[in-house]
Every structure is written in structure tokens, then in C-alpha cells.
Design an enzyme around this catalytic site. Structure first.
Site, short mmCIF file in Angstrom:
data_model
loop_
_atom_site.label_atom_id
_atom_site.label_comp_id
_atom_site.label_asym_id
_atom_site.label_seq_id
_atom_site.Cartn_x
_atom_site.Cartn_y
_atom_site.Cartn_z
N CYS A 76 21.32 -46.07 -23.15
CA CYS A 76 20.43 -45.06 -23.74
C CYS A 76 19.97 -44.02 -22.71
CB CYS A 76 19.21 -45.72 -24.36
SG CYS A 76 19.55 -46.68 -25.86
N HIS A 77 19.67 -44.48 -21.50
CA HIS A 77 19.00 -43.61 -20.53
C HIS A 77 19.90 -43.11 -19.41
CE1 HIS A 77 15.11 -44.49 -22.33
NE2 HIS A 77 15.42 -45.78 -22.31
N CYS A 174 -16.26 -52.69 -8.91
CA CYS A 174 -15.15 -52.18 -8.09
C CYS A 174 -15.63 -50.99 -7.25
CB CYS A 174 -13.99 -51.73 -8.97
SG CYS A 174 -13.46 -52.90 -10.24
N CYS A 177 -17.39 -51.34 -3.65
CA CYS A 177 -16.54 -51.51 -2.48
C CYS A 177 -15.70 -50.27 -2.20
CB CYS A 177 -15.62 -52.72 -2.66
SG CYS A 177 -16.41 -54.31 -2.43
N HIS A 178 -14.98 -49.79 -3.24
CA HIS A 178 -13.89 -48.86 -2.99
C HIS A 178 -14.28 -47.39 -3.07
CE1 HIS A 178 -11.22 -52.24 -2.78
NE2 HIS A 178 -11.60 -52.66 -3.97
N ARG A 215 -3.24 -57.87 -9.62
CA ARG A 215 -4.21 -57.56 -8.55
C ARG A 215 -5.60 -57.39 -9.13
NH1 ARG A 215 -6.72 -58.51 -5.04
NH2 ARG A 215 -7.20 -57.33 -3.16
N CYS A 219 -9.07 -59.56 -8.32
CA CYS A 219 -10.35 -59.00 -7.91
C CYS A 219 -11.47 -59.51 -8.80
CB CYS A 219 -10.31 -57.47 -7.96
SG CYS A 219 -9.35 -56.72 -6.64
#
Length: 258
Positions: A76-77, A174, A177-178, A215, A219
Site C-alpha cells: 500500500c505504502h 510532571c 520536575c521538567h 516511559r 513515571c
């Protein structure tokens, strides 16, 4: 440093600083800027990057016929090096048939079920990670460019709410911290900005390739919060926000991280 000491350090860092504003676009940096020179060199050398073995598996799967239609992705691709160039940089993306965004892994499974009449691949399976890594590899060096139009905005906003919400027994977000403390040292290592431009990644701690959802769930567990199930809409919203947040940064898939 013991795990208990590390947790205490995180709490001290996160709770003694007032919430800051978003990181300005001109100050946003890939997480590869925060790793050691050796790790960065490993990532950038295809002969040393351990994730490239998974990419090769993905290339094989790309050319393998599957399902009731007995078709391969190539049928297809065509050549992924051309047809998939820039695709991963635009995911998550809104899926009109579902009325909400899907990430790249989910889009692969939608194609398998709809076009190949094959069973969906389980999240974090070797096969799904390999196909995702192979497709994402074709966008390396291209800028993250997820859509942020009227359809996308409510889901990006929902992801932001999760990113900024305190959660778990440690009552952390989140963002604490970031966004608020990036570049500072924690257990001797710099805190990165948590940009999502390198997934799937080979993580040295895992000794294998994993997805962004894996990931994120790690966390959440670290914050002593209940992680969302793989494929949950909340995780996709959070992925969307993180990719929007990384807009303009170069794709590094498959990246190598500590």
C-alpha cells in the site's frame, strides 16, 4: 544514593519551588542535550545504536504480508523511506473515524485491522515496537509538527492538565520536575525537559526499546500514582501535549537514553 534518598530529594526539589511558566520555545532542548557524550554518540551512530536492530526487524515486518488480505505495508505504502518521511513527526494525530487522536502505535494497528484484516499487535510487543521504530526512523532530523488546530486543541489541553496535575502519594506533577527544575542536578544527573522527540527509545536502564507510553507509566509509578492502561485516551492526550510541547525540535528516533 539509595532509592529512598532519591525519592526524598525529588520531593524537596518539587515542593520548594513555585510553579513556573511554560519553557519558552527558544529555550526548549532535546533530552539528548542532557545525557552523557558517550550516550549521545551511541544514539547518533547507527552502527552503535542498539535500537537499530529493532529498526531492522521493523523493516522486515514492513515487507511481510499479513492478514486475510495477504498484503504487506509495502503493497500500500511503497518504500517507507519516501512514504513515511515526516509521518512520525505528526503523531499523535486526530482520527476522524474515532473522533479523537491516536498515537503512531495505534495508527499502525488501525491499518493492520482495516487494510490487512490482521489482528492488532499488543502494546509493547516486539513487533509493534519494531514497526513503530522503523517508521519513526524515517523522520529523523525532521521537526516535530503535530497539528494544533481546533480539533486537536481540546486533547492537547487535556494532556496539559494531566502533565500539570499533582498525583500519587508523592503529590508531584510532571511539570514540577521538567518545567520548573530542568537543568538542575538530581542524584548527580541533570533533570531533562522531558521532550518526546526520540521515541521509541532504547533505554539503558531497560536494556531494550520501549514506547513513550511505557516511559509515562514508569513515571506515574515513580510518583506512586496509578498508571493509565496502555492505549488509554488519557495517555494519548498526554503524548499529544508532550509532542506539541516539543514542536520544532528535530526527531531523533530511535533515541538512546539512560
Amino acid at each position: 544514593m539509595s532509592r529512598a534518598t532519591l525519592v526524598i530529594a525529588v520531593v524537596i526539589v518539587a515542593t520548594t519551588v513555585a510553579r513556573a511558566a511554560d519553557i519558552p520555545l527558544d529555550q526548549r532542548r532535546s533530552d539528548s542535550d542532557f545525557v552523557s557524550a558517550d550516550t549521545r554518540a551511541m544514539q547518533n551512530d547507527d552502527t552503535a545504536n542498539p535500537a537499530m536492530l529493532v529498526v531492522l526487524d521493523g523493516e522486515t515486518l514492513w515487507n511481510t504480508r499479513a492478514g486475510a488480505t495477504n498484503k504487506s505495508c509495502t503493497d500500500c505504502h511503497g518504500d517507507a523511506k519516501k512514504s513515511m518521511k515526516g509521518v512520525a513527526a505528526r503523531y499523535p494525530a486526530f482520527a476522524a473515524k474515532l473522533g479523537r487522536p491516536v498515537d503512531l502505535e495505534q495508527e499502525i494497528n488501525l491499518s493492520r485491522v482495516t487494510d490487512q484484516k490482521a489482528a492488532a499487535l499488543p502494546f509493547e510487543s516486539k513487533e509493534l515496537l519494531a514497526l513503530t521504530a522503523y517508521i519513526a526512523r524515517q523522520s529523523r532530523g525532521m521537526p516535530v509538527a503535530v497539528k494544533d488546530d481546533a480539533k486537536a486543541k481540546p486533547f492537547i489541553d487535556a494532556g496539559r492538565v494531566i502533565y500539570e496535575r499533582r498525583q500519587g502519594q508523592l503529590d508531584l506533577s510532571c511539570a514540577q520536575c521538567h518545567d520548573d527544575n530542568w537543568g538542575k542536578k538530581l542524584a548527580g544527573n541533570p533533570v531533562p525537559q522531558a521532550m518526546a522527540n526520540g521515541y521509541p527509545i532504547y533505554r539503558l536502564e531497560w536494556q531494550e526499546v520501549g514506547s513513550l507510553q511505557r516511559r509515562l507509566r514508569n513515571c506515574m509509578s515513580g510518583m506512586r500514582a496509578e498508571p493509565y492502561d496502555f492505549g488509554a485516551p488519557e495517555l494519548v492526550d498526554l503524548e499529544y501535549f508532550l509532542m506539541w510541547r516539543a514542536r520544532g525540535l528535530a526527531m531523533e528516533s530511535p533515541a538512546v537514553r539512560p
